[in-house]
Design an enzyme around this catalytic site. Structure first.
Site, PDB file in Angstrom:
ATOM      1  N   CYS A  11      89.125  64.165  53.922  1.00 24.19           N
ATOM      2  CA  CYS A  11      89.638  65.493  54.333  1.00 24.19           C
ATOM      3  C   CYS A  11      90.886  65.352  55.215  1.00 24.19           C
ATOM      4  O   CYS A  11      91.157  64.277  55.746  1.00 24.19           O
ATOM      5  CB  CYS A  11      88.584  66.262  55.125  1.00 24.19           C
ATOM      6  SG  CYS A  11      86.946  66.274  54.377  1.00 24.19           S
TER       7      CYS A  11
HETATM    8  N1  GLN Z   1      81.966  63.303  54.619  1.00 26.35           N
HETATM    9  C1  GLN Z   1      82.489  64.609  54.959  1.00 26.35           C
HETATM   10  C2  GLN Z   1      82.122  65.634  53.915  1.00 26.35           C
HETATM   11  O1  GLN Z   1      81.753  65.329  52.814  1.00 26.35           O
HETATM   12  C3  GLN Z   1      83.990  64.587  55.174  1.00 26.35           C
HETATM   13  C4  GLN Z   1      84.721  64.256  53.932  1.00 26.35           C
HETATM   14  C5  GLN Z   1      86.127  63.761  54.073  1.00 26.35           C
HETATM   15  O2  GLN Z   1      86.676  63.457  55.132  1.00 26.35           O
HETATM   16  N2  GLN Z   1      86.710  63.613  52.936  1.00 26.35           N
HETATM   17  O3  GLN Z   1      82.196  66.795  54.185  1.00 26.35           O
END
Ligand code: GLN
Length: 248
Positions: free
Chosen positions: A2
């Site tokens: 993210c």
């Molecule tokens: N693991 C977290 C989620 O799935 C954050 C994902 C990310 O940083 N891509 O929401």
């Protein structure tokens, strides 16, 4: 992985912060620059939290790509605020793509976001989760690592811990239980931002009157500084403090 961003300072239009800069969070949803092998686009949802006069923020979350929300430009063009936390999500494999898994998570005055993943989820952190009140777990926003990290941090904040110390101890504890996790966290109450760089990119831009902490710089301003890996940044409109959290 993210992308996320927090802002505190002079009032700004959400559109000018999140949509119109050359490398805005909107652009980072489809063309991020620095994903470090953690996915390619951030199209599984987005969220924006902002402060509108009350200590508790307003929060908007949507599942689906940020660029497909036709209502967003109008909304973001009409909201001016001095505190923001926004995120675009690339769901970790195996985690649900639902609105409630999108950051920011919130309680009281706080907004929280996680960029990264907890290795060995969920068994690696079952012991830490087991120490939380059962009702917190039953009411968890979504069965994801990010939502659990928020519960762990929220418990410390509710117990009266200082934000920077609470964030540092959650990172240290989770990293010990789940080595090699990616734990870039962002927390704000609208006047201070606390963020960690933990195996992923994080930048801070401080100019008199405003501070921004973000996964990627959204413009070419030379005052952007990278937060070194393993470090925690505390930023307010008049100060930036970077300390080492510990060895990964
Ligand atoms: N693991 C977290 C989620 O799935 C954050 C994902 C990310 O940083 N891509 O929401």
């Amino acid at each position: 992985m993210c992308r996320h961003l927090a802002y505190v300072g002079e009032p700004v239009r959400l559109a000018d912060l999140l949509l119109t800069p050359p490398h805005s969070l909107l652009r980072q949803s489809w063309a991020p620059r620095d994903m470090r092998g953690g996915g390619t686009v951030n199209a599984d949802g987005y969220g924006i939290g902002w402060y509108a006069g009350d200590p508790e923020p307003v929060r908007l979350r949507r599942v689906g790509p940020m660029w497909t929300d036709a209502a967003l430009p109008g909304l973001a063009g009409s909201v001016t605020t001095g505190g923001v936390l926004a995120a675009v999500r690339s769901a970790t494999v195996g985690m649900p793509v639902v609105e409630t898994a999108c950051a920011p998570f919130t309680a009281g005055p706080w907004l929280f976001s996680h960029n990264g993943l907890v290795r060995g989820w969920p068994s690696s952190v079952a012991g830490l989760a087991g120490r939380l009140p059962v009702t917190d777990l039953l009411l968890m926003d979504a069965p994801t690592d990010a939502a659990l990290l928020w519960l762990l941090l929220r418990a410390r904040l509710t117990a009266g811990e200082e934000p920077a110390g609470a964030v540092a101890s959650v990172v240290t504890e989770v990293a010990a239980a789940a080595p090699d996790s990616r734990l870039n966290l962002l927390l704000t109450n609208g006047s201070t931002i606390v963020g960690t760089a933990w195996t992923h990119a994080l930048w801070v831009r401080a100019r008199p009157g405003a501070a921004v902490v973000a996964s990627e710089p959204y413009d070419e301003d030379p005052s952007w500084r990278e937060v070194p890996d393993g470090h925690l940044v505390t930023a307010t409109p008049s100060s930036v403090d970077i300390i080492e959290v510990g060895a990964r």
